[in-house]
Motif scaffolding. Structure first.
Motif, PDB file in Angstrom:
ATOM      1  N   VAL A  60       0.844  -1.190   0.000  1.00  0.00           N
ATOM      2  CA  VAL A  60       0.000   0.000   0.000  1.00  0.00           C
ATOM      3  C   VAL A  60       0.882   1.243   0.000  1.00  0.00           C
ATOM      4  O   VAL A  60       1.780   1.381   0.830  1.00  0.00           O
ATOM      5  CB  VAL A  60      -0.946   0.012   1.210  1.00  0.00           C
ATOM      6  CG1 VAL A  60      -1.718   1.324   1.286  1.00  0.00           C
ATOM      7  CG2 VAL A  60      -1.912  -1.161   1.128  1.00  0.00           C
ATOM      8  N   GLN A  61       0.608   2.162  -0.924  1.00  0.00           N
ATOM      9  CA  GLN A  61       1.408   3.376  -1.035  1.00  0.00           C
ATOM     10  C   GLN A  61       1.017   4.425   0.006  1.00  0.00           C
ATOM     11  O   GLN A  61      -0.156   4.596   0.328  1.00  0.00           O
ATOM     12  CB  GLN A  61       1.248   4.002  -2.421  1.00  0.00           C
ATOM     13  CG  GLN A  61       1.990   3.308  -3.541  1.00  0.00           C
ATOM     14  CD  GLN A  61       1.906   4.120  -4.821  1.00  0.00           C
ATOM     15  OE1 GLN A  61       0.952   4.851  -5.055  1.00  0.00           O
ATOM     16  NE2 GLN A  61       2.919   3.983  -5.673  1.00  0.00           N
ATOM     17  N   TYR A  62       2.043   5.112   0.500  1.00  0.00           N
ATOM     18  CA  TYR A  62       1.906   6.305   1.323  1.00  0.00           C
ATOM     19  C   TYR A  62       2.810   7.375   0.697  1.00  0.00           C
ATOM     20  O   TYR A  62       3.803   7.058   0.035  1.00  0.00           O
ATOM     21  CB  TYR A  62       2.352   6.055   2.765  1.00  0.00           C
ATOM     22  CG  TYR A  62       1.421   5.183   3.572  1.00  0.00           C
ATOM     23  CD1 TYR A  62       0.686   5.715   4.628  1.00  0.00           C
ATOM     24  CD2 TYR A  62       1.284   3.828   3.283  1.00  0.00           C
ATOM     25  CE1 TYR A  62      -0.163   4.912   5.381  1.00  0.00           C
ATOM     26  CE2 TYR A  62       0.428   3.019   4.025  1.00  0.00           C
ATOM     27  CZ  TYR A  62      -0.288   3.568   5.070  1.00  0.00           C
ATOM     28  OH  TYR A  62      -1.132   2.779   5.803  1.00  0.00           O
ATOM     29  N   ARG A  63       2.498   8.616   0.957  1.00  0.00           N
ATOM     30  CA  ARG A  63       3.371   9.673   0.468  1.00  0.00           C
ATOM     31  C   ARG A  63       4.585   9.778   1.394  1.00  0.00           C
ATOM     32  O   ARG A  63       4.439   9.744   2.622  1.00  0.00           O
ATOM     33  CB  ARG A  63       2.627  11.002   0.425  1.00  0.00           C
ATOM     34  CG  ARG A  63       3.187  11.951  -0.624  1.00  0.00           C
ATOM     35  CD  ARG A  63       2.256  13.069  -0.953  1.00  0.00           C
ATOM     36  NE  ARG A  63       2.716  13.762  -2.153  1.00  0.00           N
ATOM     37  CZ  ARG A  63       2.113  14.816  -2.680  1.00  0.00           C
ATOM     38  NH1 ARG A  63       1.016  15.291  -2.111  1.00  0.00           N
ATOM     39  NH2 ARG A  63       2.577  15.395  -3.760  1.00  0.00           N
ATOM     40  N   GLY A 289      22.286   5.625  21.694  1.00  0.00           N
ATOM     41  CA  GLY A 289      23.702   5.292  21.668  1.00  0.00           C
ATOM     42  C   GLY A 289      24.197   4.704  20.371  1.00  0.00           C
ATOM     43  O   GLY A 289      25.337   4.224  20.296  1.00  0.00           O
ATOM     44  N   ARG A 290      23.388   4.732  19.314  1.00  0.00           N
ATOM     45  CA  ARG A 290      23.831   4.184  18.035  1.00  0.00           C
ATOM     46  C   ARG A 290      23.657   5.211  16.927  1.00  0.00           C
ATOM     47  O   ARG A 290      22.792   6.083  16.978  1.00  0.00           O
ATOM     48  CB  ARG A 290      23.091   2.880  17.688  1.00  0.00           C
ATOM     49  CG  ARG A 290      21.585   2.971  17.660  1.00  0.00           C
ATOM     50  CD  ARG A 290      20.938   1.644  17.255  1.00  0.00           C
ATOM     51  NE  ARG A 290      21.510   0.498  17.900  1.00  0.00           N
ATOM     52  CZ  ARG A 290      21.124   0.046  19.097  1.00  0.00           C
ATOM     53  NH1 ARG A 290      20.180   0.662  19.778  1.00  0.00           N
ATOM     54  NH2 ARG A 290      21.687  -1.028  19.610  1.00  0.00           N
ATOM     55  N   ALA A 291      24.523   5.105  15.929  1.00  0.00           N
ATOM     56  CA  ALA A 291      24.468   5.992  14.771  1.00  0.00           C
ATOM     57  C   ALA A 291      23.421   5.472  13.795  1.00  0.00           C
ATOM     58  O   ALA A 291      23.400   4.281  13.454  1.00  0.00           O
ATOM     59  CB  ALA A 291      25.835   6.068  14.100  1.00  0.00           C
ATOM     60  N   LEU A 292      22.560   6.376  13.323  1.00  0.00           N
ATOM     61  CA  LEU A 292      21.507   6.027  12.388  1.00  0.00           C
ATOM     62  C   LEU A 292      21.592   6.953  11.175  1.00  0.00           C
ATOM     63  O   LEU A 292      21.891   8.137  11.304  1.00  0.00           O
ATOM     64  CB  LEU A 292      20.134   6.169  13.041  1.00  0.00           C
ATOM     65  CG  LEU A 292      19.861   5.256  14.251  1.00  0.00           C
ATOM     66  CD1 LEU A 292      18.580   5.667  14.946  1.00  0.00           C
ATOM     67  CD2 LEU A 292      19.798   3.800  13.822  1.00  0.00           C
ATOM     68  N   VAL A 293      21.320   6.395  10.015  1.00  0.00           N
ATOM     69  CA  VAL A 293      21.373   7.189   8.781  1.00  0.00           C
ATOM     70  C   VAL A 293      20.113   6.911   7.973  1.00  0.00           C
ATOM     71  O   VAL A 293      19.642   5.773   7.908  1.00  0.00           O
ATOM     72  CB  VAL A 293      22.644   6.853   7.973  1.00  0.00           C
ATOM     73  CG1 VAL A 293      22.708   5.378   7.613  1.00  0.00           C
ATOM     74  CG2 VAL A 293      22.726   7.700   6.714  1.00  0.00           C
ATOM     75  N   GLY A 294      19.553   7.955   7.366  1.00  0.00           N
ATOM     76  CA  GLY A 294      18.338   7.793   6.572  1.00  0.00           C
ATOM     77  C   GLY A 294      17.719   9.141   6.274  1.00  0.00           C
ATOM     78  O   GLY A 294      18.433  10.122   6.076  1.00  0.00           O
ATOM     79  N   HIS A 295      16.403   9.204   6.270  1.00  0.00           N
ATOM     80  CA  HIS A 295      15.719  10.478   6.047  1.00  0.00           C
ATOM     81  C   HIS A 295      14.287  10.376   6.553  1.00  0.00           C
ATOM     82  O   HIS A 295      13.682   9.304   6.523  1.00  0.00           O
ATOM     83  CB  HIS A 295      15.708  10.861   4.570  1.00  0.00           C
ATOM     84  CG  HIS A 295      15.844  12.329   4.331  1.00  0.00           C
ATOM     85  ND1 HIS A 295      14.857  13.231   4.663  1.00  0.00           N
ATOM     86  CD2 HIS A 295      16.858  13.066   3.804  1.00  0.00           C
ATOM     87  CE1 HIS A 295      15.260  14.462   4.355  1.00  0.00           C
ATOM     88  NE2 HIS A 295      16.478  14.394   3.833  1.00  0.00           N
ATOM     89  N   THR A 296      13.786  11.511   7.008  1.00  0.00           N
ATOM     90  CA  THR A 296      12.384  11.611   7.376  1.00  0.00           C
ATOM     91  C   THR A 296      11.645  12.351   6.272  1.00  0.00           C
ATOM     92  O   THR A 296      12.251  12.960   5.385  1.00  0.00           O
ATOM     93  CB  THR A 296      12.225  12.376   8.697  1.00  0.00           C
ATOM     94  OG1 THR A 296      12.933  13.618   8.603  1.00  0.00           O
ATOM     95  CG2 THR A 296      12.758  11.575   9.862  1.00  0.00           C
ATOM     96  N   GLY A 297      10.324  12.301   6.326  1.00  0.00           N
ATOM     97  CA  GLY A 297       9.524  13.008   5.333  1.00  0.00           C
ATOM     98  C   GLY A 297       8.139  13.306   5.870  1.00  0.00           C
ATOM     99  O   GLY A 297       7.607  12.555   6.697  1.00  0.00           O
ATOM    100  N   SER A 298       7.571  14.413   5.408  1.00  0.00           N
ATOM    101  CA  SER A 298       6.190  14.723   5.784  1.00  0.00           C
ATOM    102  C   SER A 298       5.594  15.653   4.745  1.00  0.00           C
ATOM    103  O   SER A 298       6.279  16.505   4.176  1.00  0.00           O
ATOM    104  CB  SER A 298       6.126  15.387   7.164  1.00  0.00           C
ATOM    105  OG  SER A 298       6.733  16.665   7.136  1.00  0.00           O
ATOM    106  N   LEU A 299       4.350  15.446   4.482  1.00  0.00           N
ATOM    107  CA  LEU A 299       3.505  16.351   3.712  1.00  0.00           C
ATOM    108  C   LEU A 299       2.136  16.298   4.380  1.00  0.00           C
ATOM    109  O   LEU A 299       1.825  15.314   5.085  1.00  0.00           O
ATOM    110  CB  LEU A 299       3.410  15.918   2.249  1.00  0.00           C
ATOM    111  CG  LEU A 299       4.557  16.358   1.330  1.00  0.00           C
ATOM    112  CD1 LEU A 299       4.412  15.715  -0.041  1.00  0.00           C
ATOM    113  CD2 LEU A 299       4.602  17.880   1.177  1.00  0.00           C
TER     114      LEU A 299
END
Length: 464
Positions: A60-63, A289-299
């Motif tokens: 199921v798609q989400y924006r 205590g851990r390194a995280l990499v990625g991206h957030t998003g909102s509309l």
């Protein structure tokens, strides 16, 4: 055959389900879907919804909002790797007439171009992109609010709208066509699209003081599409997370993906306190205590997060269809933590080098910079690792440098890009190491080595 869903222990699966159930209930989200990636594939997925009998799944798609920026950054890095641009190029070289031509490609990627955070005019996320048909409409009359390259300032639409236009100019095709051809199709992300394709969730605004809601408009962002237009699924984003962890030669090499994950923007004091930095189209955070990499998003109507704990080999995707409510990064970080703590990564078996490297073996062991002891180790991946034996101090890994005779180039930290050069005596034995003018010797202030400033002729002595 064991399905991916069964690879996690029952207790872990229940803890993951409990976390997203709490997020959906307390965040009052019409629906929330999530997935966990380990070892490059989905090992768990779950969903909660307010509509009985209609639980969304990984198709199921989400924006996904600003996660779109990461896809655009991949396209720009591809152009760089093909030699069509340099990240240090001013925008004017490839895309003249914008009015901000002095900013560089890397400035735009890292949000350090000094551009305004938002566009002029009405709230761009809830109004048609046709109101801003050109880049000048996105940039406005005062596009720069900070000196170029001096500080991190997240430019929500403008910076990546410019990068999308750059991709279109150099490829001679619309951004969405280039994205589909060069990234989505090779990675098998068939449910990631510019416009929603059923089945997809509707976007909702939930009243902050009452359990009622109303639909949000689903606008096309026009020229700002490269900053936040995409729709996707937990299944597709899980595959994209695996790509961002390891690379894929059909799209972008592991080395270039690693470059995306490297901090590239000057951090503000508040960002440092929050454990936040920005690479090239990727957010770098610290949580639990851990390194995280990625991206957030909102509309309006949607919240999204993709994040990975590379050291734990665990990633998580969280998508919800509400304007505000659950904090997607917090939930995704918790999913990573639950798996990492409940089922720690089993290390790969130790294996020796395939071939002996006598020249490298000459370098291993204990060295001294002045009186500071260091250890130099050769690992099975063929890299040299320099580490302070006291546990505190500068450290780095080094790989062979093809541009220097017998040298090794630093890969990270203080010595990133610096060359470690073994200096040999006439008989071929190693006298000392030269690392950016620092001399490392086998003994502290070794008399026979060219220690800068010389060594006292009387040598070491006790208290007089």
């Amino acid at each position: 055959m064991t399905s991916p869903q069964e690879e996690l222990l029952p207790g872990t699966r229940r803890a993951l389900l409990h976390r997203i159930a709490v997020a959906q209930t307390e965040g009052r989200a019409p629906s929330l879907v999530a997935a966990v990636v380990r070892g490059g594939r989905t090992v768990w997925s779950g969903a909660r919804t307010s509509v009985e009998g209609e639980v969304p799944d990984g198709d199921v798609q989400y924006r996904i909002g600003s996660i779109t920026k990461t896809f655009t950054a991949v396209l720009v890095l591809r152009l760089r790797d093909e030699g069509l641009l340099d990240l240090a190029d001013p925008l004017e070289k490839h895309l003249p007439g914008t009015g901000v031509g002095e900013v560089t490609v890397v400035d735009l990627l890292a949000h350090r171009a000094g551009l305004a955070a938002e566009t002029p005019g009405p709230w761009w996320e809830r109004t048609p992109g046709s109101l801003r048909p050109g880049l000048t409409d996105v940039l406005g009359e005062r596009p720069l609010v900070h000196p170029v390259g001096r500080r991190f300032h997240y430019s929500n639409p403008a910076g990546y709208a410019l990068l999308g236009a750059l991709v279109e100019k150099l490829r001679g095709a619309p951004w969405e066509d280039v994205l589909r051809r060069e990234v989505l199709e090779p990675l098998g992300l068939h449910r990631t699209t510019v416009e929603p394709v059923a089945p997809h969730a509707g976007g909702w605004a939930v009243h902050p003081w009452a359990d009622v809601m109303q639909p949000e408009p689903l606008e096309n962002l026009g020229v700002m599409a490269p900053a936040g237009q995409l729709w996707s699924t937990t299944g597709d984003l899980a595959r994209f997370a695996a790509f961002l962890a390891a690379g894929d030669e059909r799209v972008l090499s592991a080395e270039s993906v690693r470059e995306m994950r490297t901090p590239a923007a000057p951090a503000e004091a508040a960002d440092v306190a929050d454990g936040y930095a920005y690479g090239l189209g990727l957010e770098l955070r610290h949580q639990h205590g851990r390194a995280l990499v990625g991206h957030t998003g909102s509309l309006p109507g949607f919240l999204a997060c993709l994040t990975m704990g590379l050291a734990d080999d665990v990633g998580a995707v969280v998508l919800a269809n509400c304007t505000s409510g659950p904090a997607p990064f917090t939930v995704a970080a918790d999913l990573v933590r639950i798996v990492a703590e409940a089922e720690p990564r089993i290390p790969t078996p130790w294996r020796p080098l395939r071939e002996t490297d006598p020249a490298a073996l000459d370098l291993v062991g204990q060295w001294y910079w002045g009186t500071h002891p260091f250890g130099l180790r050769l690992s099975a991946d063929g890299l040299l690792a320099l580490e302070p034996l006291s546990g505190k101090g500068r450290r780095s890994r080094f790989r062979r440098d093809g541009d220097s005779d017998g040298g090794w180039v630093g890969l990270e930290g203080y010595y990133a890009g610096e060359v470690l050069k073994p200096v040999r005596r006439p008989d071929g034995t190693v006298s000392h190491l030269d690392l950016g003018s620092f001399v490392f010797t086998r003994q502290p202030y070794e008399e026979s080595a060219p220690v800068p400033g010389g060594v006292d002729a009387e040598g070491w002595r006790g208290l007089l």
